[in-house]
Design an enzyme around this catalytic site. Structure first.
Site, PDB file in Angstrom:
ATOM      1  N   ASP A 102    -114.373  35.215  -9.128  1.00 42.02           N
ATOM      2  CA  ASP A 102    -114.570  34.930 -10.453  1.00 42.02           C
ATOM      3  C   ASP A 102    -116.309  35.045 -10.702  1.00 42.02           C
ATOM      4  O   ASP A 102    -116.808  34.385  -9.788  1.00 42.02           O
ATOM      5  CB  ASP A 102    -114.279  33.751 -10.674  1.00 42.02           C
ATOM      6  N   PHE A 209    -109.487  20.993 -10.177  1.00 38.82           N
ATOM      7  CA  PHE A 209    -109.591  22.292  -9.650  1.00 38.82           C
ATOM      8  C   PHE A 209    -108.273  23.113 -10.125  1.00 38.82           C
ATOM      9  O   PHE A 209    -108.410  24.488 -10.447  1.00 38.82           O
ATOM     10  CB  PHE A 209    -109.835  22.231  -8.249  1.00 38.82           C
TER      11      PHE A 209
HETATM   12  C1  LIG Z   1    -105.977  33.337  -0.744  1.00 40.29           C
HETATM   13  C2  LIG Z   1    -107.050  33.415  -1.527  1.00 40.29           C
HETATM   14  C3  LIG Z   1    -108.201  33.398  -1.185  1.00 40.29           C
HETATM   15  C4  LIG Z   1    -109.393  33.445  -2.030  1.00 40.29           C
HETATM   16  N1  LIG Z   1    -110.778  33.798  -1.653  1.00 40.29           N
HETATM   17  C5  LIG Z   1    -111.783  33.877  -2.544  1.00 40.29           C
HETATM   18  C6  LIG Z   1    -112.966  34.084  -1.931  1.00 40.29           C
HETATM   19  O1  LIG Z   1    -113.385  33.922  -0.801  1.00 40.29           O
HETATM   20  N2  LIG Z   1    -114.006  34.219  -2.902  1.00 40.29           N
HETATM   21  C7  LIG Z   1    -113.918  34.217  -4.314  1.00 40.29           C
HETATM   22  O2  LIG Z   1    -114.854  34.311  -5.133  1.00 40.29           O
HETATM   23  N3  LIG Z   1    -112.404  33.980  -4.629  1.00 40.29           N
HETATM   24  C8  LIG Z   1    -111.567  33.838  -3.933  1.00 40.29           C
HETATM   25  N4  LIG Z   1    -110.223  33.421  -4.428  1.00 40.29           N
HETATM   26  C9  LIG Z   1    -110.080  33.348  -5.973  1.00 40.29           C
HETATM   27  C10 LIG Z   1    -109.882  34.558  -6.658  1.00 40.29           C
HETATM   28  O3  LIG Z   1    -111.090  35.460  -6.345  1.00 40.29           O
HETATM   29  C11 LIG Z   1    -109.807  34.404  -8.102  1.00 40.29           C
HETATM   30  O4  LIG Z   1    -108.427  33.719  -7.957  1.00 40.29           O
HETATM   31  C12 LIG Z   1    -109.671  35.561  -9.071  1.00 40.29           C
HETATM   32  O5  LIG Z   1    -109.654  35.062 -10.254  1.00 40.29           O
HETATM   33  C13 LIG Z   1    -108.752  36.561  -8.739  1.00 40.29           C
HETATM   34  O6  LIG Z   1    -108.873  37.397  -7.734  1.00 40.29           O
HETATM   35  P1  LIG Z   1    -107.800  38.406  -7.388  1.00 40.29           P
HETATM   36  O7  LIG Z   1    -108.212  39.275  -6.108  1.00 40.29           O
HETATM   37  O8  LIG Z   1    -106.577  37.902  -7.349  1.00 40.29           O
HETATM   38  O9  LIG Z   1    -107.785  39.373  -8.659  1.00 40.29           O
HETATM   39  P2  LIG Z   1    -106.773  40.446  -9.242  1.00 40.29           P
HETATM   40  O10 LIG Z   1    -105.706  40.818  -8.204  1.00 40.29           O
HETATM   41  O11 LIG Z   1    -108.086  41.697  -9.755  1.00 40.29           O
HETATM   42  O12 LIG Z   1    -106.197  39.583 -10.546  1.00 40.29           O
HETATM   43  C14 LIG Z   1    -107.102  39.167 -11.496  1.00 40.29           C
HETATM   44  C15 LIG Z   1    -106.578  39.272 -12.769  1.00 40.29           C
HETATM   45  O13 LIG Z   1    -106.625  40.694 -13.372  1.00 40.29           O
HETATM   46  C16 LIG Z   1    -105.128  40.955 -13.810  1.00 40.29           C
HETATM   47  N5  LIG Z   1    -105.081  42.489 -13.030  1.00 40.29           N
HETATM   48  C17 LIG Z   1    -105.154  42.802 -11.610  1.00 40.29           C
HETATM   49  N6  LIG Z   1    -105.314  44.054 -11.713  1.00 40.29           N
HETATM   50  C18 LIG Z   1    -105.266  44.552 -13.077  1.00 40.29           C
HETATM   51  C19 LIG Z   1    -105.475  45.814 -13.567  1.00 40.29           C
HETATM   52  N7  LIG Z   1    -105.395  46.835 -12.814  1.00 40.29           N
HETATM   53  N8  LIG Z   1    -105.251  46.203 -14.870  1.00 40.29           N
HETATM   54  C20 LIG Z   1    -105.211  44.878 -15.755  1.00 40.29           C
HETATM   55  N9  LIG Z   1    -105.057  43.732 -15.283  1.00 40.29           N
HETATM   56  C21 LIG Z   1    -105.210  43.398 -13.825  1.00 40.29           C
HETATM   57  C22 LIG Z   1    -104.259  40.285 -12.916  1.00 40.29           C
HETATM   58  O14 LIG Z   1    -102.922  40.000 -13.328  1.00 40.29           O
HETATM   59  C23 LIG Z   1    -104.993  38.720 -12.896  1.00 40.29           C
HETATM   60  O15 LIG Z   1    -104.598  38.223 -13.931  1.00 40.29           O
HETATM   61  C24 LIG Z   1    -109.333  33.481  -3.409  1.00 40.29           C
HETATM   62  C25 LIG Z   1    -107.710  33.369  -3.975  1.00 40.29           C
HETATM   63  C26 LIG Z   1    -106.936  33.418  -3.112  1.00 40.29           C
HETATM   64  C27 LIG Z   1    -105.270  33.217  -3.605  1.00 40.29           C
END
Ligand SMILES: Cc1cc2nc3c(=O)[nH]c(=O)nc-3n(C[C@H](O)[C@H](O)[C@H](O)COP(=O)(O)OP(=O)(O)OC[C@H]3O[C@@H](n4cnc5c(N)ncnc54)[C@H](O)[C@@H]3O)c2cc1C
Length: 278
Positions: A102, A209
């Site tokens: 994020d 959170f």
């Molecule tokens: C186990 C775990 C570990 C984490 N560790 C970290 C960390 O180390 N550092 C950090 O900064 N954050 C971390 N996070 C938080 C995470 O980065 C946030 O929740 C972020 O908002 C979403 O990441 P994501 O990889 O799930 O994103 P995505 O899978 O890209 O999804 C994000 C949003 O976009 C939408 N979306 C996804 N793909 C597409 C597409 N192709 N087209 C249109 N919409 C789409 C999804 O529906 C979702 O609403 C972690 C979360 C979890 C669950």
């Protein structure tokens, strides 16, 4: 119930001060006795913890344990991510947690990756099968998802791009997890989806959170905790009961392991672990 081996892991964030680095070492020693599959270390969006993440991972490996760095792509260029992946690889790292991340408010451009599926595809294109790639899953759905259906399909996209396994956002409702798993399996997903577990330490902080990250703290739990005011012993005791029962239900229902958000503390996680008799 599944007969496959289960995966247990503990998550840390990179400590910044000499004191918190030393404290994390102690935490690690305590948690290492439970023989987790690996420790993972978070990565600040935009690369803000790049050195801290790698440094912590290397320190854990030097102590003889498996460690996986997280890598988030928001705000980064392809060259940036390429350099980090090459650096990870040059240190013999083979396991990473790939995320979108994020953008902190006020922090500029989104960069060259919009979503985590693009990062997963990039890692596969650049490094083939070298890395075991974990991705995030949201049993109660991601707060920015346009709809539940959309979020499920976006999760499937990450798996199709090459993810090997997933860890979930924390939740307190086991049914949300089981339904999520059923629904993505019905869409052809067969990778392990390990529940993320948040121990309840500071309840007020947890609620704040949770509101931001879209995890639901049940109303009955909020009301019971509020009734305890500053009686921290009762808050801790109820928190332990609730999270231990959740873990028990998840494992009994076939969850392929547990991933604990430790917040760099060993105490509560250790108690939950012991109560579960793992
Ligand atoms: C186990 C775990 C570990 C984490 N560790 C970290 C960390 O180390 N550092 C950090 O900064 N954050 C971390 N996070 C938080 C995470 O980065 C946030 O929740 C972020 O908002 C979403 O990441 P994501 O990889 O799930 O994103 P995505 O899978 O890209 O999804 C994000 C949003 O976009 C939408 N979306 C996804 N793909 C597409 C597409 N192709 N087209 C249109 N919409 C789409 C999804 O529906 C979702 O609403 C972690 C979360 C979890 C669950």
């Amino acid at each position: 119930m599944s007969t496959k081996p289960r995966t247990f892991s503990f998550e840390f964030f990179p400590p910044k001060t000499a004191e918190s680095i030393a404290k994390l070492r102690t935490t690690r020693q305590q948690l290492a006795q439970f023989k987790p599959e690996f420790f993972s270390v978070t990565f600040g969006a935009g690369g803000t913890t790049r050195e801290g993440t790698l440094g912590t991972v290397l320190e854990i490996r030097n102590e003889g344990y498996a460690a996986a760095p997280h890598l988030s792509c928001i705000g980064s260029t392809r060259d940036n991510i390429r350099a980090i992946l090459n650096e990870y690889r040059s240190h013999g790292i083979r396991h990473i947690v790939a995320l979108r991340g994020d953008l902190p408010s006020g922090m500029g451009e989104a960069g060259e990756f919009r979503y985590a599926n693009e990062l997963v595809a990039f890692i596969r294109a650049e490094h083939g099968d070298h890395f075991h790639i974990e991705v995030a899953a949201y049993p109660e759905f991601h707060p920015q998802a346009r709809s539940a259906e959309d979020d499920l399909n976006n999760f499937v996209r990450k798996v199709q791009a090459g993810a090997n396994s997933a860890m979930t956002q924390y939740f307190f409702n086991a049914d949300a997890y089981f339904r999520f798993v059923d629904e993505v399996q019905a869409r052809g997903v067969d990778i392990p989806i390990v529940p993320g577990i948040m121990p309840i330490a500071n309840f007020g902080q947890l609620c704040r959170f949770s509101d931001m990250c879209g995890a639901e703290v049940p109303r009955w739990l909020r009301l019971r905790m509020q009734a305890y005011y500053d009686d921290t012993a009762s808050i801790r005791a109820l928190g332990l009961d609730v999270v231990t029962e959740l873990c028990d239900r998840l494992l009994t229902g076939g969850a392929p392991g547990l991933h604990f958000y430790t917040l760099n503390q060993a105490g509560i996680v250790s108690t939950i672990w012991q109560r579960l008799g793992l």
